[in-house]
Design a protein around this motif. Structure first.
Motif, PDB file in Angstrom:
ATOM      1  N   GLY A 184       1.134  -1.104  -0.179  1.00 42.22           N
ATOM      2  CA  GLY A 184       0.118   0.250  -0.480  1.00 42.22           C
ATOM      3  C   GLY A 184       0.491   0.784  -0.181  1.00 42.22           C
ATOM      4  N   ASP A 185       0.326   2.671   0.602  1.00 44.09           N
ATOM      5  CA  ASP A 185       1.117   3.798   0.557  1.00 44.09           C
ATOM      6  C   ASP A 185       2.162   3.614   1.437  1.00 44.09           C
ATOM      7  OD1 ASP A 185       2.049   5.982   0.644  1.00 44.09           O
ATOM      8  OD2 ASP A 185       0.102   6.940   2.304  1.00 44.09           O
ATOM      9  N   ARG A 186       2.947   3.717   0.993  1.00 41.27           N
ATOM     10  CA  ARG A 186       4.565   4.264   1.817  1.00 41.27           C
ATOM     11  C   ARG A 186       5.277   2.667   1.586  1.00 41.27           C
ATOM     12  NH1 ARG A 186       6.269   8.691   3.801  1.00 41.27           N
ATOM     13  NH2 ARG A 186       7.315   7.013   6.166  1.00 41.27           N
ATOM     14  N   ALA A 187       4.625   1.131   1.211  1.00 40.81           N
ATOM     15  CA  ALA A 187       5.057  -0.021   1.503  1.00 40.81           C
ATOM     16  C   ALA A 187       6.602   0.054   1.692  1.00 40.81           C
ATOM     17  CB  ALA A 187       4.865  -0.463   0.369  1.00 40.81           C
ATOM     18  N   TYR A 188       7.285   0.772   0.830  1.00 41.16           N
ATOM     19  CA  TYR A 188       9.076   0.176   0.709  1.00 41.16           C
ATOM     20  C   TYR A 188       9.214   1.211   2.146  1.00 41.16           C
ATOM     21  CZ  TYR A 188      13.714   1.876  -0.102  1.00 41.16           C
ATOM     22  OH  TYR A 188      15.093   2.156   0.143  1.00 41.16           O
ATOM     23  N   LEU A 189       8.749   2.128   2.754  1.00 41.05           N
ATOM     24  CA  LEU A 189       9.458   3.020   4.401  1.00 41.05           C
ATOM     25  C   LEU A 189       9.014   2.575   5.413  1.00 41.05           C
ATOM     26  CD1 LEU A 189       9.466   6.823   2.822  1.00 41.05           C
ATOM     27  CD2 LEU A 189      11.406   5.298   3.342  1.00 41.05           C
ATOM     28  N   ASP A 190       7.153   2.590   5.459  1.00 36.02           N
ATOM     29  CA  ASP A 190       7.100   1.964   6.404  1.00 36.02           C
ATOM     30  C   ASP A 190       6.814   0.408   6.561  1.00 36.02           C
ATOM     31  OD1 ASP A 190       6.320   4.718   7.017  1.00 36.02           O
ATOM     32  OD2 ASP A 190       4.159   4.380   6.011  1.00 36.02           O
ATOM     33  N   ARG A 191       7.785  -0.303   7.098  1.00 41.19           N
ATOM     34  CA  ARG A 191       8.247  -1.740   7.081  1.00 41.19           C
ATOM     35  C   ARG A 191       9.508  -1.829   7.720  1.00 41.19           C
ATOM     36  NH1 ARG A 191      11.751  -3.607   3.261  1.00 41.19           N
ATOM     37  NH2 ARG A 191      12.506  -1.905   2.236  1.00 41.19           N
ATOM     38  N   PRO A 192       9.036  -2.822   9.121  1.00 45.38           N
ATOM     39  CA  PRO A 192      10.453  -3.168   9.453  1.00 45.38           C
ATOM     40  C   PRO A 192      11.464  -3.147   9.079  1.00 45.38           C
ATOM     41  CG  PRO A 192       8.537  -4.526  10.344  1.00 45.38           C
ATOM     42  CD  PRO A 192       8.198  -3.715   9.766  1.00 45.38           C
ATOM     43  N   GLY A 193      11.803  -4.110   7.630  1.00 43.83           N
ATOM     44  CA  GLY A 193      12.855  -4.742   6.905  1.00 43.83           C
ATOM     45  C   GLY A 193      13.525  -3.504   6.429  1.00 43.83           C
ATOM     46  N   PHE A 194      12.726  -1.900   6.240  1.00 41.25           N
ATOM     47  CA  PHE A 194      13.627  -0.745   5.804  1.00 41.25           C
ATOM     48  C   PHE A 194      14.877  -0.376   6.788  1.00 41.25           C
ATOM     49  CE2 PHE A 194      14.425   3.643   5.571  1.00 41.25           C
ATOM     50  CZ  PHE A 194      14.043   3.816   4.576  1.00 41.25           C
ATOM     51  N   TRP A 195      14.291  -0.580   7.821  1.00 46.90           N
ATOM     52  CA  TRP A 195      15.653  -0.556   8.344  1.00 46.90           C
ATOM     53  C   TRP A 195      16.512  -1.488   8.547  1.00 46.90           C
ATOM     54  CZ3 TRP A 195      17.809   4.265   9.002  1.00 46.90           C
ATOM     55  CH2 TRP A 195      17.171   5.029   8.511  1.00 46.90           C
ATOM     56  N   HIS A 196      16.383  -2.830   8.001  1.00 44.86           N
ATOM     57  CA  HIS A 196      17.517  -3.980   8.558  1.00 44.86           C
ATOM     58  C   HIS A 196      17.898  -3.843   7.457  1.00 44.86           C
ATOM     59  CE1 HIS A 196      13.569  -6.988  10.816  1.00 44.86           C
ATOM     60  NE2 HIS A 196      14.165  -5.674  11.885  1.00 44.86           N
ATOM     61  N   GLY A 197      17.149  -3.514   5.993  1.00 43.02           N
ATOM     62  CA  GLY A 197      18.392  -2.854   4.786  1.00 43.02           C
ATOM     63  C   GLY A 197      18.925  -2.264   5.140  1.00 43.02           C
ATOM     64  N   GLY A 198      18.838  -0.956   5.603  1.00 44.67           N
ATOM     65  CA  GLY A 198      20.037   0.114   5.911  1.00 44.67           C
ATOM     66  C   GLY A 198      20.767  -0.324   6.675  1.00 44.67           C
ATOM     67  N   ALA A 199      20.535  -1.149   7.707  1.00 46.14           N
ATOM     68  CA  ALA A 199      21.828  -1.134   8.365  1.00 46.14           C
ATOM     69  C   ALA A 199      22.868  -1.984   7.851  1.00 46.14           C
ATOM     70  CB  ALA A 199      21.403  -2.624  10.036  1.00 46.14           C
ATOM     71  N   GLY A 200      22.225  -2.772   7.114  1.00 47.45           N
ATOM     72  CA  GLY A 200      22.758  -3.826   6.611  1.00 47.45           C
ATOM     73  C   GLY A 200      23.777  -3.743   5.432  1.00 47.45           C
ATOM     74  N   ILE A 201      23.725  -2.369   4.918  1.00 45.51           N
ATOM     75  CA  ILE A 201      24.971  -1.622   3.940  1.00 45.51           C
ATOM     76  C   ILE A 201      26.059  -1.020   4.655  1.00 45.51           C
ATOM     77  CG2 ILE A 201      25.097   1.095   3.515  1.00 45.51           C
ATOM     78  CD1 ILE A 201      23.065  -0.180   1.389  1.00 45.51           C
ATOM     79  N   ALA A 202      25.687  -0.533   6.000  1.00 41.56           N
ATOM     80  CA  ALA A 202      27.044  -0.605   7.395  1.00 41.56           C
ATOM     81  C   ALA A 202      28.235  -2.073   6.634  1.00 41.56           C
ATOM     82  CB  ALA A 202      26.732  -1.334   8.447  1.00 41.56           C
ATOM     83  N   ALA A 203      27.765  -3.315   6.731  1.00 45.54           N
ATOM     84  CA  ALA A 203      28.252  -4.913   6.889  1.00 45.54           C
ATOM     85  C   ALA A 203      28.816  -4.670   4.802  1.00 45.54           C
ATOM     86  CB  ALA A 203      27.738  -5.610   6.734  1.00 45.54           C
ATOM     87  N   CYS A 204      28.977  -3.669   4.420  1.00 47.70           N
ATOM     88  CA  CYS A 204      29.590  -3.481   2.839  1.00 47.70           C
ATOM     89  C   CYS A 204      30.922  -3.019   3.071  1.00 47.70           C
ATOM     90  CB  CYS A 204      28.004  -3.284   2.038  1.00 47.70           C
ATOM     91  SG  CYS A 204      26.569  -4.103   1.674  1.00 47.70           S
ATOM     92  N   TRP A 205      29.790  -1.502   3.521  1.00 45.04           N
ATOM     93  CA  TRP A 205      31.334  -0.735   4.284  1.00 45.04           C
ATOM     94  C   TRP A 205      32.552  -1.832   4.240  1.00 45.04           C
ATOM     95  CZ3 TRP A 205      27.652   3.447   6.423  1.00 45.04           C
ATOM     96  CH2 TRP A 205      26.784   4.612   5.362  1.00 45.04           C
ATOM     97  N   TYR A 206      31.780  -1.867   5.900  1.00 42.95           N
ATOM     98  CA  TYR A 206      32.979  -2.731   6.895  1.00 42.95           C
ATOM     99  C   TYR A 206      33.876  -3.963   5.251  1.00 42.95           C
ATOM    100  CZ  TYR A 206      34.716  -5.459  10.068  1.00 42.95           C
ATOM    101  OH  TYR A 206      35.998  -6.476  11.146  1.00 42.95           O
ATOM    102  N   GLY A 207      33.053  -4.832   4.614  1.00 38.94           N
ATOM    103  CA  GLY A 207      34.040  -5.275   4.164  1.00 38.94           C
ATOM    104  C   GLY A 207      34.083  -4.609   3.537  1.00 38.94           C
ATOM    105  N   ALA A 208      34.175  -4.221   2.505  1.00 45.21           N
ATOM    106  CA  ALA A 208      34.819  -3.175   1.220  1.00 45.21           C
ATOM    107  C   ALA A 208      36.220  -2.547   1.477  1.00 45.21           C
ATOM    108  CB  ALA A 208      34.201  -2.027   0.892  1.00 45.21           C
ATOM    109  N   VAL A 209      36.398  -2.134   3.282  1.00 47.99           N
ATOM    110  CA  VAL A 209      37.546  -1.801   3.702  1.00 47.99           C
ATOM    111  C   VAL A 209      38.857  -2.120   3.670  1.00 47.99           C
ATOM    112  CG1 VAL A 209      36.584  -1.340   5.867  1.00 47.99           C
ATOM    113  CG2 VAL A 209      37.926   0.721   4.195  1.00 47.99           C
ATOM    114  N   LEU A 210      38.265  -3.183   4.010  1.00 45.11           N
ATOM    115  CA  LEU A 210      39.092  -4.410   4.953  1.00 45.11           C
ATOM    116  C   LEU A 210      40.633  -4.649   3.907  1.00 45.11           C
ATOM    117  CD1 LEU A 210      37.118  -7.168   6.542  1.00 45.11           C
ATOM    118  CD2 LEU A 210      37.798  -5.080   7.174  1.00 45.11           C
ATOM    119  N   PRO A 211      40.299  -4.502   2.801  1.00 44.82           N
ATOM    120  CA  PRO A 211      41.987  -5.364   1.802  1.00 44.82           C
ATOM    121  C   PRO A 211      42.851  -3.956   2.133  1.00 44.82           C
ATOM    122  CG  PRO A 211      40.059  -5.759   0.473  1.00 44.82           C
ATOM    123  CD  PRO A 211      39.216  -4.411   1.756  1.00 44.82           C
ATOM    124  N   LEU A 212      42.206  -2.619   2.268  1.00 46.83           N
ATOM    125  CA  LEU A 212      43.654  -1.514   2.842  1.00 46.83           C
ATOM    126  C   LEU A 212      43.683  -2.004   3.915  1.00 46.83           C
ATOM    127  CD1 LEU A 212      41.161   1.686   1.764  1.00 46.83           C
ATOM    128  CD2 LEU A 212      42.980   0.716   0.352  1.00 46.83           C
TER     129      LEU A 212
END
Length: 340
Positions: A184-212
């Protein structure tokens, strides 16, 4: 490799028959370990493309209870700058049977999309996308499109970046594009998984910087320079702190899958971003210009990571986190928040 080749290679090499673990289902840490590993092995561009695909699959499972065919490749486009909007119009007569069949979408609402969608990462390399749009009353909707279907034009407009250039994040033009709206309206934003996905970005940043960080460790191991060692000590502390919070936040999400995860997610993002910035800054001091100019992997990271990290909103995110943790302001709760 182009975006499609990159995404196919990552999925073929890193995703087994069980698929990508979904967040909030008991395997959030496993999901984030996968994201971090891909970030380390395939760099910022590779994990940017894969994370969007994985996020789309999680959204489809949460909002539409759908698992699309494994051969499909997905992106999520939710940016809405003032000069790039997409409007949707309900169109019950629009033939969306092919779209429904290719995505296994059972209950989507047929619509036609018109407008420009900006910041479309990987548009040339995916088969389908989830994108935000607005109906005639201004409500925010979430639509599924086929990138190879009618009414879709993929451009390179607006993408002049050097860092992350290989994501090919241009604009997509939609003209009477058949789509299926889900939720429905705001289906993308108004769901628990929105911030689950937002937190997952941090794991991407973390992994990407490890070779340095590893390049710094190797340098210190070989040269024993005390100044380089001091930089490595700071890098080690930053990364260990970030890793601990990644594990803690993953456990919190699995224990509270339906709760608002804004504060844990935003706290994690700000901590991991700070760690990544520490690594970028200190690794540059240790490594000097040579490796950053003559080592293709490290050079790509120094070009790509500053752009990738701008998925954070810097001080605005810190301010939003600070305002959130300030409520309620009773002294006992403030003290209890930080007790060990």
């Amino acid at each position: 490799m182009n975006p499609r080749e990159t995404l196919d290679t990552i999925i073929d090499q890193c995703v087994d028959a069980s698929g990508i673990p979904l967040p909030g289902k008991g395997d959030t840490l496993a999901r984030w370990q996968l994201l971090a590993t891909i970030g380390t092995e395939f760099g910022a561009v590779g994990i940017k493309l894969f994370e969007a695909h994985a996020d789309a699959l999680a959204i489809l499972a949460e909002v539409a209870d759908v698992t699309p065919p494994s051969a499909t490749r997905w992106a999520v486009w939710a940016a809405e700058p003032p000069d790039a909007k997409v409007l949707c119009k309900v169109s019950v007569d629009t033939d969306t049977r092919a779209l429904a069949a290719s995505t296994r979408m059972r209950n989507g609402e047929p619509v036609l999309l018109n407008g420009r969608k900006a910041w479309c990462s990987g548009a040339s390399g995916v088969t389908h996308a989830l994108l935000t749009c607005h109906d005639s009353e201004g409500a925010s909707r979430l639509a599924v499109i086929d990138l190879h279907g009618p009414g879709v034009t993929i451009t390179t407009d607006g993408w002049l970046a050097v860092g992350m250039a290989a994501t090919c994040s241009g604009d997509v033009l939609l003209e009477n594009c058949p789509a299926l709206c889900i939720g429905g309206d705001r289906a993308y934003l108004d769901r628990p998984g929105f911030w689950h996905g937002g937190a997952g970005i941090a794991a991407c940043w973390y992994g990407a910087v490890l070779p340095l960080a590893d390049a710094v460790r190797r340098t210190v191991s070989q040269r024993k320079d005390p100044h380089a060692a001091a930089h490595l000590g700071a890098i080690d502390g930053a990364l260990e702190s970030a890793a601990a919070l990644l594990r803690e936040t993953a456990a919190w999400i699995d224990a509270h899958p339906a709760d608002n995860a804004f504060v844990p997610a935003m706290r994690l993002r700000t901590v991991v971003e700070a760690a990544a910035q520490t690594v970028l800054h200190r690794a540059g001091h240790v490594l000097g210009a040579g490796p950053l100019c003559r080592n293709g992997r490290l050079a790509a990271l120094y070009a790509d990571l500053p752009v990738f990290l701008r998925q954070s909103h810097a001080e605005r995110d810190l301010a939003a986190l600070g305002l959130a943790v300030a409520e309620p302001v009773t002294e006992p709760e403030t003290l209890d928040r930080y007790r060990l």
